[in-house]
Structure formats: structure tokens, C-alpha cells
Scaffold this motif. Structure first.
Motif, PDB file in Angstrom:
ATOM      1  N   VAL A   1      12.665  -9.591  -7.651  1.00 38.53           N
ATOM      2  CA  VAL A   1      11.426  -9.101  -7.052  1.00 38.53           C
ATOM      3  C   VAL A   1      11.083  -7.718  -7.587  1.00 38.53           C
ATOM      4  O   VAL A   1      11.920  -6.815  -7.571  1.00 38.53           O
ATOM      5  N   THR A   2       9.851  -7.567  -8.041  1.00 37.71           N
ATOM      6  CA  THR A   2       9.336  -6.268  -8.472  1.00 37.71           C
ATOM      7  C   THR A   2       8.343  -5.769  -7.434  1.00 37.71           C
ATOM      8  O   THR A   2       7.343  -6.431  -7.156  1.00 37.71           O
ATOM      9  N   PHE A   3       8.633  -4.632  -6.834  1.00 40.34           N
ATOM     10  CA  PHE A   3       7.733  -4.034  -5.844  1.00 40.34           C
ATOM     11  C   PHE A   3       6.844  -3.006  -6.531  1.00 40.34           C
ATOM     12  O   PHE A   3       7.326  -2.116  -7.216  1.00 40.34           O
ATOM     13  N   GLU A   4       5.547  -3.142  -6.322  1.00 43.70           N
ATOM     14  CA  GLU A   4       4.584  -2.214  -6.930  1.00 43.70           C
ATOM     15  C   GLU A   4       3.704  -1.609  -5.846  1.00 43.70           C
ATOM     16  O   GLU A   4       2.982  -2.315  -5.137  1.00 43.70           O
ATOM     17  N   GLU A   5       3.761  -0.299  -5.715  1.00 48.77           N
ATOM     18  CA  GLU A   5       2.946   0.418  -4.732  1.00 48.77           C
ATOM     19  C   GLU A   5       1.550   0.646  -5.295  1.00 48.77           C
ATOM     20  O   GLU A   5       1.393   1.098  -6.416  1.00 48.77           O
ATOM     21  N   TYR A   6       0.523   0.323  -4.521  1.00 47.29           N
ATOM     22  CA  TYR A   6      -0.848   0.581  -4.972  1.00 47.29           C
ATOM     23  C   TYR A   6      -1.492   1.670  -4.116  1.00 47.29           C
ATOM     24  O   TYR A   6      -1.086   1.906  -2.975  1.00 47.29           O
ATOM     25  N   VAL A   7      -2.481   2.325  -4.683  1.00 50.49           N
ATOM     26  CA  VAL A   7      -3.227   3.367  -3.983  1.00 50.49           C
ATOM     27  C   VAL A   7      -4.336   2.682  -3.184  1.00 50.49           C
ATOM     28  O   VAL A   7      -5.214   2.039  -3.757  1.00 50.49           O
ATOM     29  N   GLN A   8      -4.275   2.812  -1.881  1.00 50.51           N
ATOM     30  CA  GLN A   8      -5.195   2.056  -1.037  1.00 50.51           C
ATOM     31  C   GLN A   8      -6.654   2.427  -1.297  1.00 50.51           C
ATOM     32  O   GLN A   8      -7.537   1.572  -1.223  1.00 50.51           O
ATOM     33  N   ALA A   9      -6.913   3.680  -1.631  1.00 45.47           N
ATOM     34  CA  ALA A   9      -8.288   4.114  -1.847  1.00 45.47           C
ATOM     35  C   ALA A   9      -8.935   3.430  -3.051  1.00 45.47           C
ATOM     36  O   ALA A   9     -10.161   3.353  -3.139  1.00 45.47           O
ATOM     37  N   SER A  10      -8.130   2.934  -3.994  1.00 40.97           N
ATOM     38  CA  SER A  10      -8.697   2.327  -5.204  1.00 40.97           C
ATOM     39  C   SER A  10      -8.271   0.874  -5.396  1.00 40.97           C
ATOM     40  O   SER A  10      -8.465   0.312  -6.475  1.00 40.97           O
ATOM     41  N   ILE A  11      -7.707   0.265  -4.360  1.00 39.02           N
ATOM     42  CA  ILE A  11      -7.180  -1.096  -4.527  1.00 39.02           C
ATOM     43  C   ILE A  11      -8.287  -2.113  -4.735  1.00 39.02           C
ATOM     44  O   ILE A  11      -8.079  -3.150  -5.381  1.00 39.02           O
ATOM     45  N   GLN A  12      -9.488  -1.858  -4.211  1.00 37.74           N
ATOM     46  CA  GLN A  12     -10.549  -2.853  -4.361  1.00 37.74           C
ATOM     47  C   GLN A  12     -10.835  -3.125  -5.839  1.00 37.74           C
ATOM     48  O   GLN A  12     -10.912  -4.273  -6.275  1.00 37.74           O
ATOM     49  N   GLU A  13     -10.984  -2.067  -6.604  1.00 32.17           N
ATOM     50  CA  GLU A  13     -11.256  -2.229  -8.031  1.00 32.17           C
ATOM     51  C   GLU A  13     -10.064  -2.879  -8.735  1.00 32.17           C
ATOM     52  O   GLU A  13     -10.226  -3.785  -9.569  1.00 32.17           O
TER      53      GLU A  13
ATOM     54  N   PRO B   1       0.800  -1.224   0.000  1.00 33.16           N
ATOM     55  CA  PRO B   1       0.000   0.000   0.000  1.00 33.16           C
ATOM     56  C   PRO B   1       0.832   1.274   0.000  1.00 33.16           C
ATOM     57  O   PRO B   1       1.926   1.324   0.563  1.00 33.16           O
ATOM     58  N   ASP B   2       0.295   2.314  -0.605  1.00 36.36           N
ATOM     59  CA  ASP B   2       0.981   3.602  -0.640  1.00 36.36           C
ATOM     60  C   ASP B   2       1.122   4.204   0.749  1.00 36.36           C
ATOM     61  O   ASP B   2       1.992   5.038   0.987  1.00 36.36           O
ATOM     62  N   THR B   3       0.283   3.766   1.681  1.00 40.71           N
ATOM     63  CA  THR B   3       0.354   4.296   3.044  1.00 40.71           C
ATOM     64  C   THR B   3       1.639   3.897   3.757  1.00 40.71           C
ATOM     65  O   THR B   3       1.970   4.459   4.804  1.00 40.71           O
TER      66      THR B   3
ATOM     67  N   ALA C   1     -19.982   9.642   4.172  1.00 43.39           N
ATOM     68  CA  ALA C   1     -20.623   8.856   3.114  1.00 43.39           C
ATOM     69  C   ALA C   1     -20.143   9.308   1.755  1.00 43.39           C
ATOM     70  O   ALA C   1     -20.788   9.060   0.753  1.00 43.39           O
ATOM     71  N   GLY C   2     -19.013   9.982   1.707  1.00 43.27           N
ATOM     72  CA  GLY C   2     -18.480  10.404   0.421  1.00 43.27           C
ATOM     73  C   GLY C   2     -17.843   9.268  -0.355  1.00 43.27           C
ATOM     74  O   GLY C   2     -17.488   9.413  -1.514  1.00 43.27           O
ATOM     75  N   GLY C   3     -17.706   8.114   0.268  1.00 47.24           N
ATOM     76  CA  GLY C   3     -17.127   6.933  -0.363  1.00 47.24           C
ATOM     77  C   GLY C   3     -17.124   5.818   0.656  1.00 47.24           C
ATOM     78  O   GLY C   3     -17.535   6.007   1.803  1.00 47.24           O
ATOM     79  N   PRO C   4     -16.667   4.629   0.275  1.00 50.63           N
ATOM     80  CA  PRO C   4     -16.713   3.519   1.229  1.00 50.63           C
ATOM     81  C   PRO C   4     -15.774   3.667   2.415  1.00 50.63           C
ATOM     82  O   PRO C   4     -16.064   3.168   3.497  1.00 50.63           O
ATOM     83  N   THR C   5     -14.648   4.357   2.251  1.00 48.10           N
ATOM     84  CA  THR C   5     -13.687   4.491   3.347  1.00 48.10           C
ATOM     85  C   THR C   5     -14.263   5.342   4.474  1.00 48.10           C
ATOM     86  O   THR C   5     -14.710   6.463   4.245  1.00 48.10           O
ATOM     87  N   GLY C   6     -14.261   4.813   5.679  1.00 46.35           N
ATOM     88  CA  GLY C   6     -14.777   5.551   6.829  1.00 46.35           C
ATOM     89  C   GLY C   6     -16.122   5.072   7.318  1.00 46.35           C
ATOM     90  O   GLY C   6     -16.643   5.584   8.309  1.00 46.35           O
ATOM     91  N   ASP C   7     -16.709   4.073   6.642  1.00 49.80           N
ATOM     92  CA  ASP C   7     -18.045   3.622   7.019  1.00 49.80           C
ATOM     93  C   ASP C   7     -18.082   2.926   8.376  1.00 49.80           C
ATOM     94  O   ASP C   7     -19.138   2.771   8.980  1.00 49.80           O
ATOM     95  N   ALA C   8     -16.923   2.518   8.889  1.00 47.10           N
ATOM     96  CA  ALA C   8     -16.894   1.812  10.173  1.00 47.10           C
ATOM     97  C   ALA C   8     -17.448   2.658  11.307  1.00 47.10           C
ATOM     98  O   ALA C   8     -17.940   2.115  12.303  1.00 47.10           O
ATOM     99  N   ALA C   9     -17.376   3.981  11.180  1.00 48.66           N
ATOM    100  CA  ALA C   9     -17.934   4.850  12.222  1.00 48.66           C
ATOM    101  C   ALA C   9     -19.443   4.656  12.326  1.00 48.66           C
ATOM    102  O   ALA C   9     -19.999   4.539  13.427  1.00 48.66           O
TER     103      ALA C   9
ATOM    104  N   LEU D   1     -11.071  12.332   3.853  1.00 44.71           N
ATOM    105  CA  LEU D   1     -10.209  13.503   3.684  1.00 44.71           C
ATOM    106  C   LEU D   1     -10.893  14.752   4.225  1.00 44.71           C
ATOM    107  O   LEU D   1     -10.254  15.582   4.896  1.00 44.71           O
ATOM    108  N   ASP D   2     -12.193  14.895   3.961  1.00 45.02           N
ATOM    109  CA  ASP D   2     -12.946  16.033   4.490  1.00 45.02           C
ATOM    110  C   ASP D   2     -12.886  16.043   6.017  1.00 45.02           C
ATOM    111  O   ASP D   2     -12.699  17.094   6.642  1.00 45.02           O
ATOM    112  N   TYR D   3     -13.099  14.879   6.590  1.00 42.76           N
ATOM    113  CA  TYR D   3     -13.047  14.749   8.038  1.00 42.76           C
ATOM    114  C   TYR D   3     -11.737  15.307   8.582  1.00 42.76           C
ATOM    115  O   TYR D   3     -11.706  16.156   9.465  1.00 42.76           O
ATOM    116  N   ASN D   4     -10.661  14.783   8.034  1.00 43.41           N
ATOM    117  CA  ASN D   4      -9.349  15.145   8.553  1.00 43.41           C
ATOM    118  C   ASN D   4      -9.036  16.621   8.345  1.00 43.41           C
ATOM    119  O   ASN D   4      -8.498  17.276   9.233  1.00 43.41           O
ATOM    120  N   GLU D   5      -9.363  17.136   7.168  1.00 47.71           N
ATOM    121  CA  GLU D   5      -9.067  18.542   6.884  1.00 47.71           C
ATOM    122  C   GLU D   5      -9.809  19.467   7.837  1.00 47.71           C
ATOM    123  O   GLU D   5      -9.238  20.402   8.391  1.00 47.71           O
TER     124      GLU D   5
END
Length: 472
Positions: free
Chosen positions: A95-107, A68-70, A225-233, A284-288
Motif C-alpha cells: 500500500v502506498t499512502f499519498e497525502e493530498y492538499v485539500q484546498a487543491s484536490i478538486q483539480e 487529506p492533509d487535514t 469569496a476569496g475562493g470556493p472554500t467557505g461558500d456554504a456560509a 484563512l483570512d477569516y480564521n486569522e
């Protein structure tokens, strides 16, 4: 002439005999003291070194690692150290290391599984790895797991399906909690309504804090509810109110119940009284907004880590302002009920079968084992994130001033965390993607509470039916 040749041959024979005698050991004196133990030790060392050399030399392959990019902030230097160790111990593995963007890794992962382009090694949250495990795409890692002697007992069964270990946990995520800007709380008097034990407080207390924040010129919080990330709250609010979103056997969506209704009524009041900004917020809105000092609460936070991260960023000159923070559990309708907090379980490793190349699978196992054998890797991650180690020999290396926060977060996780609400099922990602658009309609006023409950129930049952059909 013949006589000369005979003399020459005799001379050569004598020389060869003398050479042989010169190389023989002198047995006229007894050998110097040389115990059997030293001989056996020497033999064992040689054998061990030979085995190690042979095993290392035998490991070859050409593999890909997705991470993950994180990790750039959550595990600084992790990948570079891993590359160095791989090069030193397994020089014949490419070994090839590839960083993925966590926000879009599901797709990305879904497409990769459908097209046969998955990596060899994949690191992510357990819930996103579950579909691959359920669809027979992963390598059995029982042999690797068997070599991890200091794995904490409560993690030993995680990742098992039947007799196979298809996923190896690496860190355990702390449960979600509510972060508080304590400077605002004290300024507006909201601190008087916060739970004394950081755990038990009511909707009435929570709303009073938001009311005081509004009067002081701040927002109480924001609505995710701006996206799936954060729904655990939101899921945490539902479960703390007594909601069970799915049946015990996950055959039906049961979210249309009084517990969810009570939680949505709380949210409705936040909207009606303008304690939150209009619309649906992203993480991101939350944090900002929260870190800019605009809101009292941030609902989906992970405890001690966010405090450490902010203070470290401030000391490094990366941000200009800092404020006193704390975190508490989610409120319940009556303030007496034990809270329940959603957790995405653990992060960890899996290995995809791909073309079932034996060399690549063996190489992938060896490379994953490296980061379990050296505790500094795990220490790195748990020190920089709101996660706990799965190895009993590892602990976060934090400044003493954060120790109480870390202990508090760990206690929250140990006492109130759950991941048994469906998050580890193969259909969970589909449910998340179906869930948040329904909530957006509710936040915008396009749907009532009852309409929202019905829509959520229908969406959940549709997801379950589609998943059952695709796996029949």
C-alpha cells in the motif's frame, strides 16, 4: 548364502511388524471422557482459523490510498495505525499512502479521472466523489456495506446509485454556523442582541451587533469569496432567507429570487457601513482575523470543534491568546423563520475501478473494512473534528467541559442541516468555481445586486448545460 539372505529378510519383516504394533492405539481401556461438543468446537475453531488464514493469505495487491492533509490534525495517528494493521493482517498487500492538499484536490482529482491516474482508495467529501460515481468510475461496495452492521439507519442509503453502493460514508459533517467572540460581544454590548435560543434572530439584530463591534474598534465579520472554500456560509444565508438556488430536478438555476436578494441586501449593508473589511476574504483570512480578536463573528464555522481546537492549542502553548466563544445559527430577515444551514454531507471512502484488477479491488475492500471494524479509528476523527460518527457504536471522546457544545452542534445538524440543494450533484464543483468570481465583483462594487443575481443565474445555467452536454 541364500539361507543367510532369507534369514535377514525374515528378521526385517519381524522388526517392521513390531514397529507397526507399537504405533497402534491401546484399545484395551475405554477412552477418557471426550464429549462431542469439544470435538465439534475444536473442529469449528480449526475451520475458522483455517478460513481466516486462507482469506488473509489470499489477499494480495498493489494499491494506492489518497487521504487529506487535514488528517495530520483531524485524525492524528490514523494513517500510522492503519499501516500497522494492514501489515499485520494483510502482509501481502503493498500500500502506498499519498497525502493530498485539500484546498487543491478538486483539480487534482479531475485531472486524475481524465487521465486514468486515480488512486485505488480515495477519502473525501461526498460532493467531490459524486462525479466519479455518476461517470461509472467506482467499484460497487455493496458487499462491504453489508458487513457494517452498526451503520446508523439515516446513512444506510447514502452513496447508492440504483442497486450499487459506490460510496461509503464515514463521518457526517456538522452544519455551518456563526462563531462568536463572546469577550468582544460582552465588551461592546452585542450580547444583548444575540438569540436567546441560539437559533432565531433577525437581520436587524445581526446588524446591530456589527454596529456595536465597529463602535468598539472591531469588525463585525468578513465577506467570503476569496475562493470556493467557505461558500456554504453564503448559501446558508440565502436558504434561510427563503432562496432555492436550483429547481427541484436540478434542470435550472433559480438563484435569482427574492430570498437571495434579501441576503445580498444584508451583505450590501455590511459593506456600505464598513462593518467588514473591504474585498473578499478566504477561509484563512477569516480564521486569522477572528482568532486574532479583530472581528466579532466568523460566518463559516462548524460549531463545537473550533472551540475545542482553540483551547487545546492554547493549553499546548501553540497560541498566546484565548477568548470565550459560542456559536449560533444564521439570522433570517424577520427573526422568526427556521434557519437552514448548508452541509457538505458526509466524508467517506470510494474505490476506483482503474484497470479492474480483481486482486487490487479485493485488497482495497479489505483495507477499507479495517477502519470500520475497529471503532478507535472513527472515534479519533470525530473527537478532533466538527463531525459526527455514522456508526451507532461510536461517539466523540471529549472533555466534559465541551459536552454541551458538542450536543448543541449535533442538535443544530440534526434539525437545520440540508445537503439537498445540489451539493451532491456531479456538476457542483463546477458551480462553486463559477460562483465565487461573480461574488468578488459584487463585493468590490463592480456589480449591483440585480446584476449579481442575473450573473449568478446565468453562471448556474451554463454549468448545468455544460454538464448535461458532457453526459449526453
Amino acid at each position: 548364502m541364500k539361507k543367510a539372505i532369507a534369514l535377514l529378510l525374515a528378521l526385517l519383516f519381524m522388526i517392521s511388524m513390531l514397529a507397526a504394533c507399537g504405533s497402534a492405539p491401546d484399545n484395551s481401556q475405554p477412552p477418557e471422557d471426550s464429549t462431542d461438543d469439544s470435538q465439534e468446537s475444536s473442529g469449528e475453531d480449526s475451520a475458522d482459523q483455517s478460513d481466516e488464514t486462507d482469506n488473509t493469505a489470499a489477499v494480495t495487491g498493489d494499491i494506492t490510498v489518497w487521504y487529506p492533509d487535514t488528517w495530520s490534525s483531524d485524525a492524528p495517528g490514523f494513517v500510522d495505525a492503519w499501516k500497522t494493521d494492514i501489515a499485520a493482517q494483510y502482509p501481502d498487500v503493498n500500500v502506498t499512502f499519498e497525502e493530498y492538499v485539500q484546498a487543491s484536490i478538486q483539480e487534482k482529482l479531475t485531472v486524475a479521472m481524465a487521465t486514468g491516474t486515480t488512486p485505488d482508495i480515495f477519502y473525501d467529501v461526498q460532493s467531490r466523489i459524486a462525479p466519479a460515481a455518476n461517470n461509472g468510475l467506482l467499484v460497487d461496495l455493496s458487499d462491504v456495506a453489508g458487513g457494517i452492521s452498526d451503520l446508523a439507519e439515516n446513512y444506510a442509503e447514502i452513496g447508492k446509485i440504483g442497486n450499487e453502493t459506490l460510496y461509503l460514508p464515514y463521518t457526517s459533517m456538522n452544519c455551518y454556523s456563526i462563531a462568536i467572540n463572546m469577550d468582544i460581544a460582552r465588551e461592546v454590548g452585542a450580547d444583548a442582541y444575540l438569540p436567546e435560543d441560539s437559533v432565531h434572530w433577525s437581520y436587524e439584530d445581526f446588524l446591530k451587533c456589527c454596529e456595536l463591534a465597529k463602535e468598539g474598534g472591531y469588525y463585525g465579520s468578513q465577506l467570503w469569496a476569496g475562493g470556493p472554500t467557505g461558500d456554504a456560509a453564503m448559501f446558508s444565508l440565502y436558504m434561510t432567507a427563503g432562496s432555492q438556488m436550483f429547481s427541484d430536478d436540478f434542470s435550472a438555476c433559480t438563484i435569482n429570487n427574492d430570498g437571495t436578494r434579501k441576503a445580498l441586501e444584508l451583505v450590501q449593508e455590511l459593506i456600505d457601513k464598513e462593518y467588514v473589511p473591504a474585498g473578499a476574504a478566504t477561509t484563512l483570512d477569516y480564521n486569522e482575523a477572528f482568532f486574532a480578536g479583530q472581528s466579532l463573528f466568523s460566518l463559516p464555522q462548524g460549531g463545537a470543534y473550533i472551540i475545542m481546537q482553540r483551547e487545546n492549542s492554547y493549553e499546548a502553548g501553540e497560541i498566546d491568546t484565548i477568548f470565550d466563544m459560542d456559536f449560533v445559527m444564521y439570522p433570517s430577515p424577520d427573526g422568526k423563520t427556521e434557519p437552514v444551514s448548508a452541509s457538505f454531507g458526509t466524508n467517506g471512502f470510494c474505490i476506483f475501478k482503474n484497470d479492474e484488477n480483481a486482486d487490487n479491488i479485493a485488497a482495497a475492500k479489505a483495507i477499507v473494512k479495517l477502519v470500520y471494524d475497529d471503532p478507535s479509528y472513527m472515534t479519533n476523527i470525530v473527537t478532533h473534528t466538527s463531525t459526527a460518527p455514522v456508526l451507532t457504536t461510536v461517539q466523540a471522546d471529549v472533555d466534559e467541559k465541551y459536552a454541551a457544545y458538542v450536543e448543541k452542534g449535533d442538535n443544530f445538524t440534526a434539525t437545520y442541516m440540508t445537503n439537498s440543494f445540489g451539493i451532491l450533484e456531479g456538476w457542483w464543483s463546477d458551480w462553486r468555481n463559477a460562483y465565487y468570481p461573480v461574488m468578488q465583483n459584487f463585493y468590490s462594487g463592480s456589480a449591483t445586486i440585480e446584476e449579481t443575481l442575473a450573473a449568478l443565474e446565468q453562471a448556474g445555467n451554463d454549468v448545468l448545460a455544460a454538464y448535461a452536454e458532457s453526459n449526453s
